[in-house]
Design a protein around this motif. Structure first.
Motif, PDB file in Angstrom:
ATOM      1  N   ILE A 249      49.526  -7.944 -65.263  1.00 37.43           N
ATOM      2  CA  ILE A 249      50.168  -7.759 -66.563  1.00 37.43           C
ATOM      3  C   ILE A 249      49.106  -7.915 -67.643  1.00 37.43           C
ATOM      4  CG2 ILE A 249      52.146  -8.444 -67.975  1.00 37.43           C
ATOM      5  CD1 ILE A 249      52.987  -8.082 -65.076  1.00 37.43           C
ATOM      6  N   ASP A 250      48.950  -6.905 -68.491  1.00 35.30           N
ATOM      7  CA  ASP A 250      48.015  -6.987 -69.615  1.00 35.30           C
ATOM      8  C   ASP A 250      48.773  -7.413 -70.852  1.00 35.30           C
ATOM      9  OD1 ASP A 250      45.879  -6.163 -68.118  1.00 35.30           O
ATOM     10  OD2 ASP A 250      46.158  -4.048 -68.587  1.00 35.30           O
ATOM     11  N   LEU A 251      48.226  -8.410 -71.535  1.00 33.86           N
ATOM     12  CA  LEU A 251      48.896  -8.914 -72.742  1.00 33.86           C
ATOM     13  C   LEU A 251      47.887  -9.119 -73.861  1.00 33.86           C
ATOM     14  CD1 LEU A 251      49.941 -10.982 -70.099  1.00 33.86           C
ATOM     15  CD2 LEU A 251      51.832 -11.054 -71.705  1.00 33.86           C
ATOM     16  N   ILE A 261      51.058  -5.326 -73.032  1.00 34.72           N
ATOM     17  CA  ILE A 261      50.478  -4.009 -73.298  1.00 34.72           C
ATOM     18  C   ILE A 261      50.737  -3.080 -72.117  1.00 34.72           C
ATOM     19  CG2 ILE A 261      48.257  -2.780 -73.594  1.00 34.72           C
ATOM     20  CD1 ILE A 261      49.051  -4.202 -76.125  1.00 34.72           C
ATOM     21  N   GLU A 262      50.759  -3.626 -70.932  1.00 33.60           N
ATOM     22  CA  GLU A 262      50.947  -2.764 -69.754  1.00 33.60           C
ATOM     23  C   GLU A 262      51.246  -3.601 -68.517  1.00 33.60           C
ATOM     24  OE1 GLU A 262      47.423  -0.869 -68.256  1.00 33.60           O
ATOM     25  OE2 GLU A 262      48.541   0.833 -67.473  1.00 33.60           O
ATOM     26  N   VAL A 263      52.033  -3.046 -67.606  1.00 38.88           N
ATOM     27  CA  VAL A 263      52.168  -3.648 -66.274  1.00 38.88           C
ATOM     28  C   VAL A 263      51.500  -2.680 -65.290  1.00 38.88           C
ATOM     29  CG1 VAL A 263      53.730  -4.453 -64.466  1.00 38.88           C
ATOM     30  CG2 VAL A 263      54.369  -4.717 -66.872  1.00 38.88           C
ATOM     31  N   ASN A 264      50.510  -3.182 -64.580  1.00 42.49           N
ATOM     32  CA  ASN A 264      49.807  -2.362 -63.588  1.00 42.49           C
ATOM     33  C   ASN A 264      50.253  -2.755 -62.189  1.00 42.49           C
ATOM     34  OD1 ASN A 264      47.426  -1.074 -65.195  1.00 42.49           O
ATOM     35  ND2 ASN A 264      47.500  -3.215 -65.843  1.00 42.49           N
ATOM     36  N   ASP A 265      50.553  -1.774 -61.367  1.00 39.56           N
ATOM     37  CA  ASP A 265      50.659  -2.081 -59.944  1.00 39.56           C
ATOM     38  C   ASP A 265      49.225  -1.990 -59.416  1.00 39.56           C
ATOM     39  OD1 ASP A 265      50.786   0.818 -60.324  1.00 39.56           O
ATOM     40  OD2 ASP A 265      50.687   0.839 -58.142  1.00 39.56           O
TER      41      ASP A 265
HETATM   42 MG   LIG Z   1      45.449  -0.726 -68.602  1.00 45.01          MG
END
Ligand SMILES: [Mg+2]
Ligand SMILES: Nc1ncnc2c1ncn2[C@@H]1O[C@H](COP(=O)(O)OP(=O)(O)O)[C@@H](O)[C@H]1O
Length: 296
Positions: A249-251, A261-265
Motif C-alpha cells: 500500500i502506497d501512502l 495513493i495506490e494498492v499494489n498486488d
Molecule cells: Mg505505484
C-alpha cells in the motif's frame, strides 16, 4: 513439509536485489522444511502438483502470471497473488472504486472520459482538485503512465494520450511529499514499512524500466513498532477493501493523517530494502502459503 513453486520470468532475476530476495525466501522456506522450485513459463502445467505458488513476476490479467494464479486457484493450490487481487489492482479505476466504496482515505479522485477532455473542464479541475493535477492511465505501473499537468492545454494533451490506452482515466489531487510510504500487508496484517525516497527536483519515486531493468530510488526501512498507528490503520483498511492477500500500500502523509495513493498486488521485495527492518517477512509469507497462518 510442503512443495512451494515460485513462478518467475527471466526479468525477475536480472536485478541482484530481487534475485537476493528470492534466495533469502527459498533459504527460509527450506529451513522450515519445505521443498522450493522455480517455475518458468514452460513448466506452468506443473502448478497443480504444488501445495502453494508464489508469483514473482509482473502481474496483469493479460500476462502468463495471471494464468499461473488462475491455474493455482482452480486447482485448490494456495497462491500469492490471487487472481482476483491481480484483476482489481491492475486497473486503477477498479482499484480506486474499491477504496472509495470502502471509505478509505485517499486524495480526491475522479474518473474521466473523452467528453471531459476539453479546456473548460481542465480549468474547472485545476480549481476544484489542485494545480498541478495528477493524471493516470488505469494500467500504469512503475510510474510509467502517471503525469502531472499544470495547464488546461497540457491536461487535454496528456489526457488524450492516456485515453488511447483506456476508456477512462484517473485525475487526482496532487499531494506534495519527500517520500512515498509503503506498507506491506499480508492476510490483513502489516508485514513491513518503508519509505521510497523521491529524488530532488522530481515528484515521483524514481522507479522506471530501463533496458528491461527496473531502476529504483533509495529505500529506507521503518520498524513496524515505530510506524505511526494511523499509517498502519489506513493501510489495513485499503488492503481489506481489495482482499485478503499480499499487498503493497502506497501512502502519503497529510495534515490530519494518511491518504492511500495506490494498492499494489505483487509488491516489490528486494533484499536489503523492504526486508531491511522486517527480516521475518520471508517466514510469514511461507507460513501463509502453507496455510499455517492467515487462513481466511
Ligand atoms: Mg505505484
Ligand atoms: N496524487 C498524487 N500526488 C502526488 N504524487 C503522486 C500522486 N499519485 C501518484 N504520485 C506519485 O507517482 C508515483 C506513481 O503513481 P502510482 O499511482 O503509484 O502509479 P504506478 O502504478 O505507475 O506506480 C507514486 O508512487 C507517487 O510517488
Amino acid at each position: 513439509m510442503g512443495r512451494i513453486g515460485i513462478f518467475i520470468e527471466r526479468y525477475t532475476i536480472t536485478r541482484s536485489e530481487e534475485m537476493g530476495a528470492l534466495m533469502r525466501y527459498s533459504q527460509v522456506a527450506r529451513r522450515l522444511g519445505h521443498q522450493v522450485d522455480y517455475i518458468f513459463r514452460p513448466d506452468m502445467y506443473k502448478i497443480p502438483q504444488y501445495d502453494a505458488i508464489y508469483i514473482r513476476a509482473h502481474t496483469d490479467p493479460l500476462n502468463s502470471s495471471y494464468i499461473a494464479a488462475r491455474t493455482a486457484q482452480l486447482n485448490g493450490v494456495r497462491v500469492i497473488d490471487d487472481p482476483d487481487s491481480i484483476y482489481i489492482c491492475c486497473d486503477k479505476v477498479n482499484m480506486y472504486q474499491h477504496l472509495k466504496n470502502a471509505g478509505v482515505s485517499m486524495p480526491e479522485t475522479l474518473f474521466l472520459e473523452q467528453r471531459d477532455l476539453n479546456l473548460e473542464r481542465g480549468a474547472e479541475l485545476f480549481h476544484t482538485l489542485s494545480n498541478p493535477l495528477v493524471l493516470k492511465a488505469p494500467n500504469s505501473s512503475f510510474s510509467m503512465y502517471v503525469e502531472r499537468v499544470q495547464t488546461p492545454k497540457e491536461y487535454v494533451r496528456v489526457g488524450n494520450r492516456f485515453l488511447r490506452r483506456a476508456d477512462r482515466i484517473v485525475a487526482q489531487r496532487f499531494i506534495r511529499s519527500e517520500f512515498d510510504l509503503r506498507v506491506g500487508v499480508l492476510a490483513g496484517e502489516p508485514l513491513y514499512v518503508c519509505q521510497y525516497l523521491i529524488p530532488k527536483k522530481r515528484w515521483k519515486i524514481l522507479t522506471h524500466i530501463e533496458n528491461g531493468r527496473i531502476i529504483c530510488g533509495p529505500v529506507k526501512g521503518v520498524e513496524l513498532d515505530q510506524a505511526d498507528p494511523r499509517l498502519l490503520d489506513t493501510a489495513l483498511q485499503a488492503a481489506k477493501a481489495i482482499g485478503n492477500g499480499f499487498y503493497g500500500i502506497d501512502l502519503k502523509q497529510v495534515d490530519d493523517g494518511f491518504v492511500v495513493i495506490e494498492v499494489n498486488d505483487n509488491p516489490t521485495i528486494n533484499a536489503g530494502e523492504e526486508d531491511q527492518k522486517a527480516p521475518h517477512l520471508y517466514e510469514r509469507i511461507t507460513r501463509y502459503l502453507m496455510g499455517e497462518w492467515g487462513l481466511s
